[in-house]
Design an enzyme around this catalytic site. Sequence first.
Site, short mmCIF file in Angstrom:
data_model
loop_
_atom_site.label_atom_id
_atom_site.label_comp_id
_atom_site.label_asym_id
_atom_site.label_seq_id
_atom_site.Cartn_x
_atom_site.Cartn_y
_atom_site.Cartn_z
N LYS A 53 0.83 -1.21 0.00
CA LYS A 53 0.00 0.00 0.00
C LYS A 53 0.87 1.26 0.00
O LYS A 53 0.56 2.23 -0.69
CB LYS A 53 -0.93 -0.02 1.21
CG LYS A 53 -2.01 -1.10 1.12
CD LYS A 53 -2.71 -1.33 2.44
CE LYS A 53 -3.70 -2.48 2.34
NZ LYS A 53 -4.34 -2.83 3.62
N GLN A 109 -4.30 -1.47 9.88
CA GLN A 109 -4.21 -2.79 9.24
C GLN A 109 -4.73 -3.89 10.16
O GLN A 109 -4.33 -4.01 11.32
CB GLN A 109 -2.74 -3.08 8.87
CG GLN A 109 -2.52 -4.42 8.21
CD GLN A 109 -3.18 -4.51 6.85
OE1 GLN A 109 -3.10 -3.59 6.04
NE2 GLN A 109 -3.83 -5.63 6.57
N ASP A 122 -10.99 3.14 4.60
CA ASP A 122 -11.47 1.76 4.52
C ASP A 122 -13.00 1.71 4.53
O ASP A 122 -13.59 0.70 4.15
CB ASP A 122 -10.95 0.93 5.71
CG ASP A 122 -9.67 0.18 5.39
OD1 ASP A 122 -9.42 -0.09 4.20
OD2 ASP A 122 -8.92 -0.14 6.33
#
Length: 297
Positions: A52, A96, A119
């Site tokens: 990422k 994460q 997200d």
Amino acid sequence: MTNVIDGNAAAADVRAGIEDCVETLGAAGVTPRLATVLMNDQQASATYVSMKQQDCEEVGIAAEDVRIDSDAPAEELFDAVADLNARESVHGILVQDPTPEHVPDERVTSAVDPAKDVDAFHPENVGRLVADRPRFRPCTPHGIQRLLANAGVDLDGADVVVVGRSKIVGKPLANMLAGRGDGGNATVTLCHSHTDDLAAHTRRADVVVAAAGVTELIDGSMLSEGCVVVDVGINRVDETNEKGYRLVGDVDFESAKQKASAITPVPGGVGPMTRAMLLYNTVKAASEQTGVDVDLP
């Protein structure tokens, strides 16, 4: 002939558009910034974060890497997130998965500022999605929606079966595909581990999305002729090669390919689009927070 949907090509198109957005923001003195927060010792998670970060750097998004010892008190994570929330230079925040057992998942998703929640896991953003007023669309479902559009799949009135009810893929995707407007208006059935006779549902579907996390759960015998298959699964199976394994999805690709008119491969299907849509959400967040308009791809 079955169309094998190329996720890498679709992601490249999105990334090209993102680069244009970054240039527009840069001309206004804004550098979009994504902060990733990692609090576990799993190599897979570290690899995901590194990918990422690299994706961001390749399109001109600033990447900030926050690492917290997995044995540290939970408050250390929440203090770090609170600091990122308060910093105007940080536009997107991603914690994460997974976090350690002593860190409550519900508190993690609620800790990130909804305006920076790229997200789209914060309860406010989930509620907005369900209400057909999304701030951000979750990355994997949004990537799937874009892949289907790129492949020319008309979802209006289509019978779609989503296998898997996770908060990351299954539930939000079902809402998005059933919602009003482009990429929606489908009739959606959400199946899961308690569904009786899964094959009876998948055989009547125009589109099947497999997101159960079960290796090759769905094969060609469970599909209708000419259906579209989207495989979200990424599973390792032992193999006598240099790596010692190969990646397969939740669909038995070879048998499904004999029935499907279009299908996503594993790897190279949904995965690249998930990563591209994270960049999309980060740029969208930067645009909305700074008031600099961009032409999102």
